[in-house]
Write a protein that holds these residues in place. Structure first.
Motif, PDB file in Angstrom:
ATOM      1  N   ARG A  35      31.184  43.631  44.134  1.00  0.00           N
ATOM      2  CA  ARG A  35      32.279  44.059  45.026  1.00  0.00           C
ATOM      3  C   ARG A  35      32.382  45.597  45.021  1.00  0.00           C
ATOM      4  N   SER A  36      32.646  46.162  46.217  1.00  0.00           N
ATOM      5  CA  SER A  36      32.885  47.774  46.163  1.00  0.00           C
ATOM      6  C   SER A  36      34.357  47.938  46.309  1.00  0.00           C
ATOM      7  N   PRO A  37      34.751  49.138  46.196  1.00  0.00           N
ATOM      8  CA  PRO A  37      36.011  49.471  46.303  1.00  0.00           C
ATOM      9  C   PRO A  37      36.748  49.073  47.734  1.00  0.00           C
ATOM     10  N   ALA A  38      35.904  49.113  48.706  1.00  0.00           N
ATOM     11  CA  ALA A  38      36.642  48.709  50.119  1.00  0.00           C
ATOM     12  C   ALA A  38      36.841  47.249  50.077  1.00  0.00           C
ATOM     13  N   GLU A  39      36.355  46.423  48.962  1.00  0.00           N
ATOM     14  CA  GLU A  39      36.890  45.054  48.820  1.00  0.00           C
ATOM     15  C   GLU A  39      37.831  44.956  47.984  1.00  0.00           C
ATOM     16  N   LEU A  40      37.622  45.926  46.568  1.00  0.00           N
ATOM     17  CA  LEU A  40      38.641  45.697  45.566  1.00  0.00           C
ATOM     18  C   LEU A  40      40.209  46.078  45.764  1.00  0.00           C
ATOM     19  N   VAL A  41      39.929  47.050  46.983  1.00  0.00           N
ATOM     20  CA  VAL A  41      41.389  47.606  47.243  1.00  0.00           C
ATOM     21  C   VAL A  41      42.261  46.448  47.604  1.00  0.00           C
ATOM     22  N   ASN A  42      41.869  45.188  48.058  1.00  0.00           N
ATOM     23  CA  ASN A  42      42.489  44.100  48.501  1.00  0.00           C
ATOM     24  C   ASN A  42      43.501  43.524  47.292  1.00  0.00           C
ATOM     25  N   VAL A  43      42.684  43.897  46.010  1.00  0.00           N
ATOM     26  CA  VAL A  43      43.745  43.385  44.741  1.00  0.00           C
ATOM     27  C   VAL A  43      44.892  44.091  44.436  1.00  0.00           C
ATOM     28  N   LEU A  44      44.566  45.472  45.024  1.00  0.00           N
ATOM     29  CA  LEU A  44      45.695  46.499  44.629  1.00  0.00           C
ATOM     30  C   LEU A  44      46.629  46.631  45.603  1.00  0.00           C
ATOM     31  N   GLN A  45      46.163  46.909  46.839  1.00  0.00           N
ATOM     32  CA  GLN A  45      46.843  47.415  48.029  1.00  0.00           C
ATOM     33  C   GLN A  45      46.209  47.232  49.277  1.00  0.00           C
ATOM     34  N   PRO A  46      46.085  46.181  50.161  1.00  0.00           N
ATOM     35  CA  PRO A  46      45.199  46.100  50.980  1.00  0.00           C
ATOM     36  C   PRO A  46      45.173  47.227  52.136  1.00  0.00           C
ATOM     37  N   LYS A 254      24.461  48.784  36.567  1.00  0.00           N
ATOM     38  CA  LYS A 254      25.311  48.180  37.260  1.00  0.00           C
ATOM     39  C   LYS A 254      26.729  48.789  36.576  1.00  0.00           C
ATOM     40  N   VAL A 255      27.728  48.443  37.316  1.00  0.00           N
ATOM     41  CA  VAL A 255      28.833  49.445  37.145  1.00  0.00           C
ATOM     42  C   VAL A 255      30.118  48.389  37.363  1.00  0.00           C
ATOM     43  N   GLN A 256      30.957  48.825  36.617  1.00  0.00           N
ATOM     44  CA  GLN A 256      32.369  48.305  37.145  1.00  0.00           C
ATOM     45  C   GLN A 256      33.358  49.370  37.623  1.00  0.00           C
ATOM     46  N   TRP A 257      34.285  49.107  38.488  1.00  0.00           N
ATOM     47  CA  TRP A 257      35.023  50.159  39.088  1.00  0.00           C
ATOM     48  C   TRP A 257      36.393  50.046  38.467  1.00  0.00           C
ATOM     49  N   SER A 258      37.043  51.313  38.772  1.00  0.00           N
ATOM     50  CA  SER A 258      38.466  51.601  38.294  1.00  0.00           C
ATOM     51  C   SER A 258      39.070  52.257  39.562  1.00  0.00           C
ATOM     52  N   GLY A 259      40.418  51.890  39.739  1.00  0.00           N
ATOM     53  CA  GLY A 259      41.071  52.716  40.935  1.00  0.00           C
ATOM     54  C   GLY A 259      42.669  52.686  40.621  1.00  0.00           C
ATOM     55  N   ILE A 260      43.281  53.379  41.477  1.00  0.00           N
ATOM     56  CA  ILE A 260      44.789  53.560  41.681  1.00  0.00           C
ATOM     57  C   ILE A 260      45.261  53.941  42.857  1.00  0.00           C
ATOM     58  N   VAL A 261      46.390  53.622  43.251  1.00  0.00           N
ATOM     59  CA  VAL A 261      46.751  53.839  44.802  1.00  0.00           C
ATOM     60  C   VAL A 261      48.125  54.789  44.546  1.00  0.00           C
ATOM     61  N   SER A 262      47.904  55.839  45.314  1.00  0.00           N
ATOM     62  CA  SER A 262      49.114  56.931  45.264  1.00  0.00           C
ATOM     63  C   SER A 262      50.443  56.165  45.931  1.00  0.00           C
ATOM     64  N   LYS A 263      51.457  56.615  45.546  1.00  0.00           N
ATOM     65  CA  LYS A 263      53.007  56.505  45.947  1.00  0.00           C
ATOM     66  C   LYS A 263      53.451  57.432  46.797  1.00  0.00           C
TER      67      LYS A 263
END
Length: 263
Positions: A35-46, A254-263
């Motif tokens: 899964r890419s960030p475009a998909e993983l963002v659904n876990v955090l904030q769609p 192969k990689v794993q992603w890390s992400g955060i959403v601004s407020k």
């Protein structure tokens, strides 16, 4: 005391840090691949807008508007600019980096809501990419004492064997008044004298073990950031093959992603 928590999404595990509990964020495991960030963002904030860069092991830190400008100038609509860090400018911006032994760093400011995602491998650490990101926070109005920094799963110092030359290049980033004429052995000796040194002995001549996360922590400390503002994940990508990809262990891209959403 900062704590780390395992969360699940559709049965898949990812890691969060109490230091960043006010923000939607995650250090994702190999179970989320491919899964890419475009998909993983659904876990955090769609609804958040997704931003990533072409990581090149440098120290360039960009903003979403800079990424968009560089992308629109590219010949292909989906071409990504080369960089290794992203600092948000507005709310609802999800910033992402990937890693497979290098340190993923997520930063947040509770006062402004601004966030950053940084890819800090040994090369980026040697050229002080995390302080570069901090400088961008300060330029947009942040105060050092407000910043919160979480370093995610990465290869641990006790298993990360590197050459003396690599260790000295990275370690020079935390030595004050370093003379360019100083050789690698001099730098290594100076690093080994530090309290809680980022270097460990190695039985092979010309090699040492290097704790890259510790070097980043010391860079932050030199900026005036306290240990209470920093959290380091108690997880090693190399030693936990059931959870994380490790390039050093498997020699696979192969990689794993890390992400955060601004407020």
């Amino acid at each position: 005391m900062n704590t780390w928590h395992w969360r699940t999404w559709e049965g898949l595990p990812y890691l969060t840090c109490s230091l960043l509990e006010r923000w939607s964020h995650g250090f994702f495991t190999q179970q989320f691949s491919p899964r890419s960030p475009a998909e993983l963002v659904n876990v955090l904030q769609p609804d958040a807008r997704v931003y990533r860069v072409k990581q090149v092991h440098g120290n360039t830190v960009m903003t979403p508007s800079e990424i968009e400008a560089a992308t629109s100038e590219g010949q292909e609509g989906d071409s990504l600019p080369p960089a290794d860090g992203i600092v948000s400018e507005q709310v609802q911006q999800a910033v992402w980096v990937c890693s497979a032994d290098c340190t993923p760093v997520l930063i947040a400011d509770p006062q402004t809501g601004q966030v950053a995602a940084i890819h800090a491998g040994w090369r980026g650490t040697a050229t002080r990419i995390v302080p570069q990101a901090i400088a961008r926070f300060l330029a947009s109005g942040s105060q050092l004492q407000n910043l919160l920094i979480a370093m995610g799963p990465a290869i641990a110092g006790d298993v990360y064997q590197v050459s003396v030359n690599v260790a000295s290049e990275v370690g020079a980033s935390i030595l004050p008044d370093k003379d360019p004429q100083q050789d690698a052995e001099f730098i290594i000796d100076a690093l080994q004298q530090l309290p809680h040194s980022p270097l460990l002995e190695d039985s092979q001549p010309g090699r040492v073990r290097l704790d890259v996360r510790r070097v980043n922590q010391l860079q932050l400390k030199q900026l005036g950031i306290s240990n209470e503002q920093i959290a380091i994940a108690p997880h090693c990508t190399y030693q936990e093959p059931d959870r994380f990809f490790s390039y050093r262990r498997d020699k696979l891209k192969k990689v794993q992603w890390s992400g955060i959403v601004s407020k």
